[in-house]
Write a protein that holds these residues in place. Structure first.
Motif, mmCIF file in Angstrom:
data_model
loop_
_atom_site.group_PDB
_atom_site.id
_atom_site.type_symbol
_atom_site.label_atom_id
_atom_site.label_comp_id
_atom_site.label_asym_id
_atom_site.label_seq_id
_atom_site.Cartn_x
_atom_site.Cartn_y
_atom_site.Cartn_z
ATOM 1 N N ASN A 1 0.841 -1.190 0.000
ATOM 2 C CA ASN A 1 0.000 0.000 0.000
ATOM 3 C C ASN A 1 0.877 1.242 0.000
ATOM 4 O OD1 ASN A 1 -1.564 2.197 1.674
ATOM 5 N ND2 ASN A 1 -3.074 0.864 0.710
ATOM 6 N N ASN A 2 1.927 1.203 0.799
ATOM 7 C CA ASN A 2 2.906 2.282 0.788
ATOM 8 C C ASN A 2 4.231 1.738 1.298
ATOM 9 O OD1 ASN A 2 3.295 2.823 3.759
ATOM 10 N ND2 ASN A 2 1.122 3.338 3.657
ATOM 11 N N GLN B 1 7.643 3.089 3.650
ATOM 12 C CA GLN B 1 8.118 4.170 4.512
ATOM 13 C C GLN B 1 9.616 4.025 4.747
ATOM 14 O OE1 GLN B 1 5.622 3.831 8.038
ATOM 15 N NE2 GLN B 1 3.861 3.307 6.744
ATOM 16 N N LEU C 1 7.093 8.806 3.321
ATOM 17 C CA LEU C 1 6.144 7.752 2.975
ATOM 18 C C LEU C 1 5.803 7.918 1.496
ATOM 19 C CD1 LEU C 1 2.978 6.643 4.931
ATOM 20 C CD2 LEU C 1 2.845 7.110 2.486
ATOM 21 N N LYS D 1 4.538 -1.498 3.483
ATOM 22 C CA LYS D 1 3.264 -1.667 4.192
ATOM 23 C C LYS D 1 2.206 -2.268 3.293
ATOM 24 C CE LYS D 1 1.280 -0.471 7.575
ATOM 25 N NZ LYS D 1 0.276 -1.382 7.060
ATOM 26 N N ASP E 1 -1.937 -3.827 7.799
ATOM 27 C CA ASP E 1 -1.037 -4.766 8.440
ATOM 28 C C ASP E 1 0.086 -3.993 9.112
ATOM 29 O OD1 ASP E 1 0.518 -7.882 7.296
ATOM 30 O OD2 ASP E 1 -0.057 -7.137 9.276
ATOM 31 N N LYS E 2 0.651 -4.582 10.121
ATOM 32 C CA LYS E 2 1.682 -3.886 10.857
ATOM 33 C C LYS E 2 2.976 -3.820 10.057
ATOM 34 C CE LYS E 2 2.189 -8.348 12.907
ATOM 35 N NZ LYS E 2 1.219 -8.860 11.916
ATOM 36 N N VAL E 3 3.785 -2.858 10.422
ATOM 37 C CA VAL E 3 5.083 -2.685 9.769
ATOM 38 C C VAL E 3 6.090 -3.649 10.369
ATOM 39 C CG1 VAL E 3 7.036 -1.107 9.671
ATOM 40 C CG2 VAL E 3 4.760 -0.286 9.097
ATOM 41 N N ILE E 4 6.879 -4.229 9.518
ATOM 42 C CA ILE E 4 7.990 -5.068 9.973
ATOM 43 C C ILE E 4 9.271 -4.426 9.453
ATOM 44 C CG2 ILE E 4 9.063 -7.344 9.924
ATOM 45 C CD1 ILE E 4 6.442 -7.376 11.369
ATOM 46 N N PHE E 5 10.137 -4.040 10.330
ATOM 47 C CA PHE E 5 11.369 -3.376 9.927
ATOM 48 C C PHE E 5 12.449 -4.387 9.601
ATOM 49 C CE2 PHE E 5 10.466 1.047 10.715
ATOM 50 C CZ PHE E 5 9.398 0.999 11.590
ATOM 51 N N TYR F 1 2.837 0.355 19.765
ATOM 52 C CA TYR F 1 3.765 -0.731 19.436
ATOM 53 C C TYR F 1 4.909 -0.776 20.447
ATOM 54 C CZ TYR F 1 1.621 0.434 14.908
ATOM 55 O OH TYR F 1 0.738 0.738 13.903
ATOM 56 N N TYR G 1 8.808 -2.417 20.444
ATOM 57 C CA TYR G 1 9.865 -3.066 19.686
ATOM 58 C C TYR G 1 11.068 -3.300 20.603
ATOM 59 C CZ TYR G 1 7.569 -1.471 15.351
ATOM 60 O OH TYR G 1 6.688 -1.239 14.327
ATOM 61 N N LEU H 1 14.936 -3.810 14.214
ATOM 62 C CA LEU H 1 13.902 -3.826 15.237
ATOM 63 C C LEU H 1 13.087 -5.107 15.173
ATOM 64 C CD1 LEU H 1 14.548 -0.750 14.831
ATOM 65 C CD2 LEU H 1 12.247 -0.345 15.657
ATOM 66 N N LEU I 1 -2.706 1.397 11.297
ATOM 67 C CA LEU I 1 -1.646 0.464 10.920
ATOM 68 C C LEU I 1 -1.019 0.857 9.594
ATOM 69 C CD1 LEU I 1 -3.155 -2.996 11.927
ATOM 70 C CD2 LEU I 1 -1.377 -1.692 13.110
ATOM 71 N N GLN J 1 4.886 5.647 11.677
ATOM 72 C CA GLN J 1 4.963 5.505 13.120
ATOM 73 C C GLN J 1 5.859 6.587 13.700
ATOM 74 O OE1 GLN J 1 5.867 1.502 14.429
ATOM 75 N NE2 GLN J 1 4.619 0.613 12.804
#
Lengths: 110, 112
Positions: free
Chosen positions: A30-31, A33, A48, A92, A96-100, B34, B36, B44, B97, B101
């Motif tokens: 979707n985007n 960041q 973003l 993203k 759904d949550k962001v996973i770095f 959140y 982390y 993270l 979401l 952030q």
């Protein structure tokens, strides 16, 4: 959720040079960041870019997005010592949550 | 404007002791929150996230738990700390979401 993979893991350049970092991901987004983290500090959101955008600028930062290749790049022009930090991308998917990912560690040498 | 606070900034705890880290957000309502953890020189790891009061999603099975007793308060806890719990703990919030952030200053936890 998916994780972005930054490349290279580490980058060292001279002040005044440009720095380019890349990010790859695996599924539709979707985007995307980009964040910066100075040593021992929290992350700071930089840019973003939405899935229907191809390029975005913010000051000395330029972000591109190629959804066909599932990749993005962050370009920092005319780098400064203060740009020394770790840079993270975060693709993203919707709702759904962001996973770095592990990030790119940039060192700008004065 | 919105601000996010974390405390304490640093913490040294013995193995087996309890833990409570607090995060609060000001200037917004019903944020996504959140927790982390970041090991030295690493990326993270998302531990928990919450989309509302009392709603906690756990990402990684571990020795930690999280609670959200109030809309803008997020607490990370442990009953008995392990050496492997050492790290840099970051709290963050977002409007949804899907949005960017905003991170707090972090808590450096050392378990001895």
């Amino acid at each position: 959720s998916q994780q972005g993979e930054e490349d290279p893991q580490a980058l060292s350049i001279q002040e005044g040079e440009n720095a380019t970092m890349n990010c790859s991901y695996k599924t539709s987004i979707n985007n995307l960041q980009w964040y910066r983290q100075n040593s021992g500090r929290g992350l700071v959101h930089l840019i973003l870019i939405r899935s229907n955008e191809r390029e975005k600028h913010s000051g000395r930062l330029r972000v591109t997005l190629d959804t066909s290749k599932k990749s993005s790049s962050l370009l920092i022009t005319a780098s400064r010592a203060a740009d020394t930090a770790s840079y993270f991308c975060a693709p993203k998917t919707s709702y759904d949550k962001v996973i770095f990912g592990p990030g790119t560690s940039l060192s700008v040498i004065p | 404007s919105q601000t996010i606070h974390q405390w304490p900034a640093t913490l040294v705890q013995p193995v087996g002791s309890p833990l409570s880290l607090e995060c609060t957000v000001e200037g917004t309502s019903n944020p996504n929150l959140y927790w982390y953890r970041q090991a030295a020189g690493r990326g993270l790891q998302l531990l928990f996230y919450s989309v509302g009061i009392g709603q906690i999603s756990s990402e990684v099975p571990q020795n930690l738990s999280a609670s959200r007793p109030q809309d803008r308060q997020f607490i990370l806890s442990s009953k008995k700390l392990l050496l492997s719990d050492s790290g840099f703990y970051l709290c963050a919030w977002s409007v949804s979401l899907n949005n960017e952030q905003f991170f707090g200053p972090g808590t450096r936890l050392t378990v001895l």
